[in-house]
Design a protein around this motif. Structure first.
Motif, PDB file in Angstrom:
ATOM      1  N   ALA A  56       0.823  -1.210   0.000  1.00 47.48           N
ATOM      2  CA  ALA A  56       0.000   0.000   0.000  1.00 47.48           C
ATOM      3  C   ALA A  56       0.858   1.262   0.000  1.00 47.48           C
ATOM      4  O   ALA A  56       0.592   2.213  -0.750  1.00 47.48           O
ATOM      5  N   VAL A  57       1.900   1.284   0.823  1.00 44.73           N
ATOM      6  CA  VAL A  57       2.760   2.467   0.877  1.00 44.73           C
ATOM      7  C   VAL A  57       3.550   2.608  -0.419  1.00 44.73           C
ATOM      8  O   VAL A  57       3.706   3.719  -0.940  1.00 44.73           O
ATOM      9  N   GLN A  58       4.028   1.515  -0.978  1.00 35.51           N
ATOM     10  CA  GLN A  58       4.758   1.574  -2.247  1.00 35.51           C
ATOM     11  C   GLN A  58       3.882   2.181  -3.344  1.00 35.51           C
ATOM     12  O   GLN A  58       4.333   3.017  -4.123  1.00 35.51           O
ATOM     13  N   GLU A  59       2.631   1.761  -3.426  1.00 36.37           N
ATOM     14  CA  GLU A  59       1.729   2.320  -4.435  1.00 36.37           C
ATOM     15  C   GLU A  59       1.526   3.813  -4.217  1.00 36.37           C
ATOM     16  O   GLU A  59       1.498   4.593  -5.162  1.00 36.37           O
ATOM     17  N   THR A  60       1.422   4.229  -2.970  1.00 42.59           N
ATOM     18  CA  THR A  60       1.263   5.648  -2.654  1.00 42.59           C
ATOM     19  C   THR A  60       2.519   6.428  -3.016  1.00 42.59           C
ATOM     20  O   THR A  60       2.450   7.542  -3.563  1.00 42.59           O
ATOM     21  N   VAL A  61       3.685   5.845  -2.759  1.00 44.01           N
ATOM     22  CA  VAL A  61       4.959   6.473  -3.123  1.00 44.01           C
ATOM     23  C   VAL A  61       5.063   6.624  -4.643  1.00 44.01           C
ATOM     24  O   VAL A  61       5.453   7.678  -5.152  1.00 44.01           O
ATOM     25  N   VAL A  62       4.698   5.572  -5.382  1.00 39.05           N
ATOM     26  CA  VAL A  62       4.739   5.645  -6.850  1.00 39.05           C
ATOM     27  C   VAL A  62       3.828   6.769  -7.357  1.00 39.05           C
ATOM     28  O   VAL A  62       4.200   7.527  -8.247  1.00 39.05           O
ATOM     29  N   ASN A  63       2.647   6.899  -6.760  1.00 45.20           N
ATOM     30  CA  ASN A  63       1.755   7.995  -7.151  1.00 45.20           C
ATOM     31  C   ASN A  63       2.383   9.347  -6.854  1.00 45.20           C
ATOM     32  O   ASN A  63       2.252  10.283  -7.653  1.00 45.20           O
ATOM     33  N   LEU A 140      -1.912   6.576   5.923  1.00 45.33           N
ATOM     34  CA  LEU A 140      -2.450   5.219   5.888  1.00 45.33           C
ATOM     35  C   LEU A 140      -2.373   4.627   7.293  1.00 45.33           C
ATOM     36  O   LEU A 140      -1.324   4.694   7.946  1.00 45.33           O
ATOM     37  N   TYR A 141      -3.477   4.067   7.732  1.00 47.45           N
ATOM     38  CA  TYR A 141      -3.570   3.462   9.061  1.00 47.45           C
ATOM     39  C   TYR A 141      -3.765   1.959   8.904  1.00 47.45           C
ATOM     40  O   TYR A 141      -4.650   1.522   8.162  1.00 47.45           O
TER      41      TYR A 141
END
Length: 157
Positions: A56-63, A140-141
């Protein structure tokens, strides 16, 4: 967030994440994944839940890299019930470009985009985002074990 300081990642002898913030840029996200994995393990998250956090964090970082100026920082912290990951960038500041309720509904299967934020919302317990004149932040929680934790890998766990 303009001018936020990117702290260098440091690891202990056991690869334990020591700094509260992990910087990222285009092509430089592997260190964030390693830091997230080490942090989640240190907190005792099960392996599948650790994978959910990292994905989830990786996808947010990519965005953030694609849409937010190409760089940013991930801040990690926790309380008794949650692991909290904040992804910050000081890029795209156009409020008009921010879609209403991104990722709340599943995208159409043939849609060119929109799958990532939907996935992020499925893997995290709560995803909150804020856009203002200083940039974009996504929080993100993730529930910690023993606090009403749904089965690992389940929707909205």
């Amino acid at each position: 967030m303009t001018g936020f300081v990117h702290q260098a990642l440091r690891y202990g002898a056991d690869d334990q994440f020591l700094d509260p913030a992990a910087p990222f840029t285009s092509g430089r996200t592997a260190a964030v994944r390693r830091a997230l994995t080490a942090y989640a393990r240190r907190l005792g998250l099960p392996e599948q839940r650790t994978y959910d956090v990292v994905a989830a964090v990786q996808e947010t970082v990519v965005n953030a890299v694609r849409h937010g100026g190409g760089h940013g920082v991930v801040r990690l912290h926790s309380d008794r019930e949650h692991v909290i990951c904040e992804v910050l960038d000081d890029g795209a500041r156009s409020l008009a470009a921010h879609p209403s309720f991104p990722g709340h509904l599943p995208p159409k299967p043939d849609a060119a985009g929109g799958h990532g934020l939907w996935l992020v919302r499925q893997l995290s317990g709560l995803a909150a985002d804020d856009l203002d004149s200083s940039g974009f932040v996504v929080r993100l929680y993730f529930r910690r074990p023993g606090h009403g934790q749904p089965a690992a890998g389940s929707v909205n766990s």
